[in-house]
Design an enzyme around this catalytic site. Structure first.
Site, PDB file in Angstrom:
ATOM      1  N   THR A 185      24.636  43.934 -17.431  1.00 22.78           N
ATOM      2  CA  THR A 185      23.988  45.226 -17.178  1.00 22.78           C
ATOM      3  C   THR A 185      23.228  45.693 -18.410  1.00 22.78           C
ATOM      4  O   THR A 185      22.112  46.225 -18.312  1.00 22.78           O
ATOM      5  CB  THR A 185      25.043  46.270 -16.778  1.00 22.78           C
ATOM      6  N   ASP A 202      37.524  44.097 -19.407  1.00 25.04           N
ATOM      7  CA  ASP A 202      38.032  42.964 -20.189  1.00 25.04           C
ATOM      8  C   ASP A 202      37.996  43.207 -21.693  1.00 25.04           C
ATOM      9  O   ASP A 202      38.529  42.405 -22.461  1.00 25.04           O
ATOM     10  CB  ASP A 202      37.219  41.702 -19.900  1.00 25.04           C
TER      11      ASP A 202
END
Length: 539
Positions: free
Chosen positions: A283, A311
């Site tokens: 993104t 994560d």
């Protein structure tokens, strides 16, 4: 969609690993990467000698290359200059030198909002809550005395101290956008993550404090720019007031999207001149490409990213929002696996947690729980079978303890699975299900050795992603959302905001998307995890 992620090649030292992988330390970046060996032709920047400290090296950023010769007595100053150039953040005045700077409309000494924000908020006295443009945050805070120290990140053989400063985040005294002329848009991309609504909420609230009236949400990520069936969602404090009390995203999420030129065309049509992008590496690469396209078209637009990855695999940052919540929620799954295993005869509980390229969630969840006997992550190679394999140790645990708990990151053990080469809409490789694989191999192994076991498998991934942010992440999201708006009004674009050594800072997007951050197998945190689990090397 089209994305731009310029390669950042740094001086490296490669150390052969026992399974044929190569442990590569990147100087100037902040992590260790475990890589399979490549041919020199495939990676000319890879220096295959431990003595490479004394060689001249090249540091590239985009098309700029700076040669650093460690035998040069002035190499340190040259390195610091090069680092300063790499981490300089783009500004509106780079393209519009005559852009007008006005007094900030953000002032917390105000008693109540006024209708006219052009002259700034009225105040009885000068407010001293602004950040000076020359304020900096130190990227590295540990001075290592030797390259052999745990987690050491050294540039030369003496581990010379080199100062690496990045831009401090916060409100500036001068701003480059008039609030009444701003149309701000917010998008959330990728997968769900705890805290998305918290960030949306505080971007909206902070924009309103500056005096912005025209705020919209683009539904379902980048897709919302091209799908005619998806309309903008008007946003205000009233709309977002309580959205942080639930998980998910008010705006919806999706992967992929239209081309960069289509997105910028849509922004021009809609009159958007501030874009806040919440997402991960892919993104952010898209956000950087949008920033570049806007510059190419001479559009006065601020594009600011807020790193969203459960994560925790964004470079340089202490942590990303959603990570603390994920670790906390993972405790429920691990505890359930422990109870199931402990209550059964020869019980084995297996928990699979998120972590495509990095094992931060599995590592910290294991460390926090104190109930995990084996933790497997992508960065640390292991064998399932053989005299030093996972299953051999698992048999030892069953014989001595009567039960065991295994925690695996989803990206662990991919070299042991059949590759599909399939990709998702974001271009990520679709991983094999290692959790199911180790469950099946465990059952098969114990059947072969004629030892009865009761194996329980838990995958809480979607339960964790969908919860609301905990208190720690709620604070992080609040400050990230506020600082994203401060950065945009200060005239910065092509940047992202993050927490660095407990302080908030702005970084140029290319520097945080070079590659995913990963667990250093020689770091103190991984050593702490190993101390907690008591597991051996599985090689």
């Amino acid at each position: 969609m089209e994305t731009l992620s310029p390669p950042i090649i740094t001086s490296t030292v490669s150390i052969p690993y026992s399974n044929g992988s190569v442990l590569v330390r990147s100087h100037g970046l902040s992590s260790l990467i475990l890589r399979k060996p490549r041919s020199p032709a495939a990676n000319p920047s890879l220096i295959s000698s431990r003595s490479s400290f004394n060689r001249a090296s090249a540091v590239e950023h985009g098309k700029t290359s700076v040669s650093i010769d460690l035998s040069d007595p002035n190499w340190k100053r040259k390195y610091e200059r090069e680092f300063e150039e790499r981490f300089s953040i783009p500004h509106i005045t780079d393209v519009f030198p005559d852009a007008e700077a006005i007094r900030s409309t953000f002032c917390l000494k105000m008693r109540s909002p006024t209708e006219d924000f052009v002259g700034g908020y009225p105040s009885d006295e000068e407010w001293h809550g602004y950040i000076n443009n020359n304020d900096r945050v130190l990227l590295k805070v540990i001075s290592y005395s030797s390259p052999t120290s745990a987690g050491a990140e050294c540039i030369d053989s003496d581990c010379s101290w080199v100062e690496q400063w990045i831009h401090r985040a916060g409100p500036r005294e001068k701003i480059y956008f008039r609030p009444e002329q701003v149309k701000a848009a917010i998008i959330t991309c990728g997968g769900l993550c705890p805290g998305l609504n918290d960030v949306i909420r505080h971007i909206v609230i902070t924009l309103e404090i500056y005096g912005v009236k025209n705020i919209v949400g683009i539904p379902f990520g980048y897709k919302g720019f091209s799908d005619k069936d998806l309309t903008e969602m008007p946003l205000s404090r009233k709309v977002v007031q309580n959205i942080h009390l639930s998980g998910g995203s008010l705006l919806g999420v999706s992967r992929g999207g239209p081309s960069v030129s289509e997105i910028v065309d849509s922004m021009e049509e809609r009159g958007i001149n501030m874009l806040f992008v919440l997402g991960g590496n892919g993104t952010h690469a898209g956000a950087n490409a949008i920033h570049d396209e806007c510059r190419k078209r001479k559009m006065k637009v601020a594009v600011v990213g807020v790193p969203k990855t459960i994560d925790n695999d964004i470079l340089h940052m202490d942590k990303t929002f959603g990570f603390d919540t994920a670790v906390e929620e993972a405790q429920r799954a691990i505890n359930s696996a422990y109870i199931e295993a402990h209550s059964a005869y020869h019980g084995i509980g297996i928990v699979k947690l998120m972590g495509r390229n990095s094992g931060f969630i599995a590592m910290q969840a294991s460390l926090a729980s104190g109930q995990v006997d084996i933790c497997l992550i992508p960065e640390v190679p292991f064998n399932i079978h053989g005299p030093n394999g996972v299953l051999k140790h698992l048999k030892y645990l069953i014989e001595t303890k009567g039960s065991a708990v295994i925690c695996v990151a989803e990206g662990a053990g991919q070299n042991l699975l059949e590759k599909t080469n399939a990709k998702d809409a974001s271009g990520n490789t679709i991983l094999g299900d290692f959790g199911v694989h180790i469950q099946q191999e465990t059952k098969k192994y114990f059947k072969e050795v004629s030892m009865p076991v009761d194996v329980k498998y838990i995958d809480p991934t979607y339960m964790i992603r969908a919860v609301r942010a905990n208190a720690s992440d709620g604070i992080l999201c609040t400050v990230l959302g506020q600082n994203a708006v401060h950065g945009a009004f200060a005239g910065y674009s092509g940047i992202t905001v993050g927490i660095i050594n407990t302080h908030y800072a702005y970084l140029p997007i290319p520097e945080v998307i070079a590659y995913p951050k990963s667990v250093d197998p020689n770091s103190r945190m991984w050593h702490r995890c190993l101390t907690s689990t008591g597991q051996p090397d599985f090689i």
